[in-house]
Write a protein that holds these residues in place. Structure first.
Motif, short mmCIF file in Angstrom:
data_model
loop_
_atom_site.label_atom_id
_atom_site.label_comp_id
_atom_site.label_asym_id
_atom_site.label_seq_id
_atom_site.Cartn_x
_atom_site.Cartn_y
_atom_site.Cartn_z
N UNK A 111 13.27 8.10 19.86
CA UNK A 111 13.64 9.28 20.64
C UNK A 111 14.41 10.24 19.75
N UNK A 112 14.34 11.54 20.09
CA UNK A 112 14.97 12.54 19.25
C UNK A 112 15.42 13.75 20.06
N UNK A 113 16.32 14.52 19.47
CA UNK A 113 16.79 15.76 20.08
C UNK A 113 16.83 16.85 19.01
N UNK A 114 16.65 18.07 19.46
CA UNK A 114 16.69 19.21 18.54
C UNK A 114 17.21 20.43 19.27
N UNK A 115 17.64 21.42 18.52
CA UNK A 115 18.20 22.62 19.14
C UNK A 115 17.20 23.76 19.25
N UNK A 116 15.99 23.59 18.71
CA UNK A 116 15.00 24.66 18.81
C UNK A 116 13.64 24.13 19.24
N UNK A 117 12.86 24.98 19.89
CA UNK A 117 11.58 24.58 20.46
C UNK A 117 10.64 23.97 19.42
N UNK A 150 3.94 16.12 32.38
CA UNK A 150 3.05 17.22 32.76
C UNK A 150 3.82 18.47 33.16
N UNK A 151 5.09 18.32 33.53
CA UNK A 151 5.82 19.45 34.09
C UNK A 151 6.97 19.94 33.21
N UNK A 152 7.40 19.16 32.23
CA UNK A 152 8.57 19.54 31.45
C UNK A 152 8.35 20.81 30.63
N UNK A 153 9.36 21.65 30.59
CA UNK A 153 9.35 22.81 29.70
C UNK A 153 10.48 22.67 28.67
N UNK A 154 11.08 21.48 28.65
CA UNK A 154 12.15 21.21 27.68
C UNK A 154 11.64 20.12 26.73
N UNK A 155 12.09 18.88 26.89
CA UNK A 155 11.67 17.81 25.99
C UNK A 155 10.71 16.86 26.66
N UNK A 161 10.52 9.92 24.02
CA UNK A 161 11.22 10.99 24.74
C UNK A 161 11.94 11.91 23.74
N UNK A 162 11.97 13.21 24.08
CA UNK A 162 12.67 14.20 23.25
C UNK A 162 13.58 15.03 24.15
N UNK A 163 14.49 15.74 23.50
CA UNK A 163 15.39 16.66 24.20
C UNK A 163 15.45 17.96 23.44
N UNK A 164 15.37 19.06 24.16
CA UNK A 164 15.52 20.39 23.59
C UNK A 164 16.80 21.00 24.15
N UNK A 165 17.76 21.24 23.26
CA UNK A 165 19.05 21.75 23.74
C UNK A 165 19.15 23.26 23.70
N UNK A 175 16.47 17.59 34.02
CA UNK A 175 16.10 16.52 34.96
C UNK A 175 14.89 15.74 34.45
N UNK A 176 13.91 16.46 33.87
CA UNK A 176 12.73 15.78 33.33
C UNK A 176 13.10 14.88 32.17
N UNK A 177 13.96 15.38 31.29
CA UNK A 177 14.38 14.58 30.13
C UNK A 177 15.12 13.32 30.57
N UNK A 178 16.00 13.45 31.55
CA UNK A 178 16.72 12.28 32.06
C UNK A 178 15.75 11.25 32.61
N UNK A 179 14.80 11.71 33.41
CA UNK A 179 13.82 10.79 34.01
C UNK A 179 13.00 10.11 32.93
N UNK A 180 12.58 10.86 31.91
CA UNK A 180 11.77 10.29 30.84
C UNK A 180 12.57 9.29 30.00
#
Length: 197
Positions: A111-117, A150-155, A161-165, A175-180
């Protein structure tokens, strides 16, 4: 009692730590113990000394944690499309475990996180898998049966799983990131339970 699932992460600003905690929540919802561990910073200052115990937060990982776990969730922020140096430094020191086949046939996820799309989320996940594959681990992604993919516009990614901050506080997951994250932890724990039998 089952062996714990190791949730090993490096977090600079808190996002990857928040993801690790949500993945641990999913693991524990499946009835397994999640063992959260982090890695120390890497410094170019050769005169600097870092305490062997962190001042706060989760303990530093040991090689024994790898031996004791039944599965591994590995998390890092993106660094130019790759994992952060502190996590890579730790993995580079696992030759003895590789020679012994200590991680063979254990399930793993990344899993990873980033600050840009377009900060390299998917390439980071893919490159994080490479040392795990060398260790003989079984990679566990996220299937599209998770509706949030299918619905996330973040990560979110089928590779993990990913996160876009971008535009959000650093450690606030959508909410999608938490669920994933929770689903990733549940899936990893499910495979760990099946493979331990």
């Amino acid at each position: 009692m089952s062996a714990p699932v190791l949730v090993l992460y490096y977090s600079r600003h808190g996002s990857t730590l928040t993801m690790a905690k949500k993945i641990a929540q999913g693991i524990e919802q499946q009835g397994l113990e999640a063992r959260l561990r982090t890695v120390p910073e890497v410094s170019t200052n050769i005169d600097s000394q870092q305490s062997s115990v962190p001042e706060s937060g989760d303990p530093y990982v040991t090689q024994q944690d790898l031996l004791d776990c039944c599965a591994l969730a590995l998390g890092s922020p993106t660094r130019f499309g790759n994992m952060a140096a502190p996590l890579k430094y730790f993995l580079d020191e696992t030759s003895a475990q590789w020679l012994a086949g200590a991680l063979e046939n254990k399930p793993a996820c990344v899993f990873t996180s980033t600050s840009s799309m377009h900060g390299g989320q998917e390439s980071t996940l893919l490159t994080m898998m490479i040392p795990l594959l060398h260790h003989g681990m079984i990679i566990c992604g996220l299937p599209y049966s998770n509706p949030q993919l299918h619905t996330t516009v973040t990560g979110g990614s089928p590779y993990g799983v990913t996160h876009l901050s971008q535009g959000m506080p650093a450690n606030k997951l959508s909410e999608e990131e938490q669920a994933l994250c929770i689903q990733q932890g549940k899936r990893l724990a499910m495979f760990a339970s099946k493979l331990e039998k």
